[in-house]
Design an enzyme around this catalytic site. Sequence first.
Site, PDB file in Angstrom:
ATOM      1  N   CYS A   1     -25.319   1.129  20.523  1.00 44.42           N
ATOM      2  CA  CYS A   1     -24.826   1.690  19.259  1.00 44.42           C
ATOM      3  C   CYS A   1     -24.971   3.197  19.228  1.00 44.42           C
ATOM      4  CB  CYS A   1     -25.579   1.061  18.096  1.00 44.42           C
ATOM      5  SG  CYS A   1     -25.545  -0.722  18.201  1.00 44.42           S
ATOM      6  N   GLU A   2     -24.307   3.881  20.144  1.00 47.62           N
ATOM      7  CA  GLU A   2     -24.270   5.337  20.198  1.00 47.62           C
ATOM      8  C   GLU A   2     -22.925   5.682  20.817  1.00 47.62           C
ATOM      9  OE1 GLU A   2     -27.060   7.769  20.268  1.00 47.62           O
ATOM     10  OE2 GLU A   2     -28.753   6.378  20.120  1.00 47.62           O
TER      11      GLU A   2
ATOM     12  N   ARG B   1     -26.970   9.190  33.118  1.00 47.03           N
ATOM     13  CA  ARG B   1     -26.447  10.477  33.603  1.00 47.03           C
ATOM     14  C   ARG B   1     -25.172  10.931  32.895  1.00 47.03           C
ATOM     15  NH1 ARG B   1     -24.874  11.398  38.149  1.00 47.03           N
ATOM     16  NH2 ARG B   1     -25.687  13.500  38.243  1.00 47.03           N
TER      17      ARG B   1
ATOM     18  N   GLY C   1     -32.549  19.836  46.212  1.00 48.08           N
ATOM     19  CA  GLY C   1     -31.424  20.275  45.395  1.00 48.08           C
ATOM     20  C   GLY C   1     -30.047  20.218  46.007  1.00 48.08           C
TER      21      GLY C   1
HETATM   22  C1  LIG Z   1     -36.345  17.209  41.430  1.00 45.18           C
HETATM   23  C2  LIG Z   1     -37.028  17.998  42.467  1.00 45.18           C
HETATM   24  C3  LIG Z   1     -36.626  17.925  43.801  1.00 45.18           C
HETATM   25  C4  LIG Z   1     -35.448  17.108  44.255  1.00 45.18           C
HETATM   26  O1  LIG Z   1     -34.221  17.597  43.799  1.00 45.18           O
HETATM   27  P1  LIG Z   1     -32.870  16.888  44.311  1.00 45.18           P
HETATM   28  O2  LIG Z   1     -31.811  17.611  43.609  1.00 45.18           O
HETATM   29  O3  LIG Z   1     -32.958  15.460  43.914  1.00 45.18           O
HETATM   30  O4  LIG Z   1     -32.826  17.064  45.786  1.00 45.18           O
HETATM   31  C5  LIG Z   1     -37.340  18.639  44.740  1.00 45.18           C
HETATM   32  N1  LIG Z   1     -38.394  19.418  44.377  1.00 45.18           N
HETATM   33  C6  LIG Z   1     -38.809  19.518  43.101  1.00 45.18           C
HETATM   34  C7  LIG Z   1     -39.962  20.375  42.781  1.00 45.18           C
HETATM   35  C8  LIG Z   1     -38.141  18.806  42.104  1.00 45.18           C
HETATM   36  O5  LIG Z   1     -38.545  18.922  40.839  1.00 45.18           O
END
Ligand SMILES: *Cc1c(COP(=O)(O)O)cnc(C)c1O
Length: 435
Positions: free
Chosen positions: A347-348, A315, A239
């Site tokens: 087409c969006e 994204r 994350g």
């Molecule tokens: C998506 C995910 C990650 C990776 O998240 P990032 O933001 O890409 O680092 C790690 N663990 C789990 C369980 C995830 O679903």
Amino acid sequence: MDHFLYRNGALHAEDVAIAEIAAEVGTPFYCYSTATLERHYRLFEEALAGLDCLICYAVKANSNLAVLRTLARLGSGADVVSEGEFRRALAAGIPGERVIFSGVGKTRRELEFALQNNVRQVNVESEPELDLLNEVALALGVVAPFSMRVNPDVDAKTHEKISTGKAENKFGIAYEDAPRLFRKAAQMKGIRVVGVDMHIGSQLTDLEPYEQAYTLMRDLIERLEADGIPIPRIDLGGGLGVPYTRDNQPPPLPFDYGAMVRRVFAGMEDREFEIEPGRLIAANAGILVSEVVYVKENAGRRFLILDAAMNDLVRPALYDAWHDIDPVNEAPANAPTQPYDVVGPICESGDTFAKQRVMPNVSQGDLVVFRSAGAYGAVMASEYNTRPPAPEVIVSKDRFAIARPRLTYDDILGKDRIPDWLEDAEDASASTHTA
Ligand SMILES: *Cc1c(COP(=O)(O)O)cnc(C)c1O
């Protein structure tokens, strides 16, 4: 930092000119840098040096086998969320012993596959999943390595669609329920308790939510161990956010993250740690290259119509994400700029990459790149509008290779099947009787 830099006014991926790749593979295409992937992997190694920590790259960020193999060579494990991703990890040379299986909806068949392939651990997200895992393990005559994904109910302060650690999110087991379910798991014959896991969201730009979550995790481990349930593994999740633009305050560095982890888990250094970074490894290791099809003026707005679209990079449409957009031929320092709406041909109206983006002047036929497109880019591509998704290229120093070719129209049309009652359209009216 990445390896997509201008040299003599021409954008390069490491030592290869982007224009050279474009001439060979056509546009649009994704381009990945081996050096950037390796650099980001090493940043985590250095940030957590001294701890016994396995980096389990989150495959969903970019699951191309060339990317996975690059990381496998460095010793990476994998965090997977489906049997398909598990198979990719294995195909790239990451053994099951280094694969963590995550996700809220693992099916019986997926759990069987994981156990048959010596999965490192299954991060269980609900009581019914715990029951099923136990049952599947007993049926196979194995003991399943169990870790629990706990939902700490903290606000990750990120986009709501990529926040996963609040009580209202579908992920993980409620913090209050965790002790009871750990006790239950510890009694089960098909289960071996190995760890606890938290993953609170993606694109986190602040360390505080992590610190809150990890402090709760530490408290939980202490309570469980006081109850006689040892927790040898601590899975920190992924994350960590990446800089999507040069203009903002950069998100925390892996180094600072590592320092925080050591602080929170001081005294627990004898455990095995695991971390699951996806975006931070892959995002800035990839760009999407596209050609300007038209520049169109409508009611005072200037539209840059590209040959890449939301089917290649969703994204912006999905999360209002920002990607820096740069011309492949560098604009001179004082070149005039103007605002463009940068759009694809689909087409969006959602097929819009950026509105009123101030950029140097570009014209029909010019190449532009979306930066930071290596994570959650190609993996989310579709064939919407029957468009072949952008192929993927990987560069290493002065070499490049096609890591996934562009599909042909025959490839795409050949996937469909016409049912037999629609064959022979000429005499369809004569054969409409059913049995
Ligand atoms: C998506 C995910 C990650 C990776 O998240 P990032 O933001 O890409 O680092 C790690 N663990 C789990 C369980 C995830 O679903």
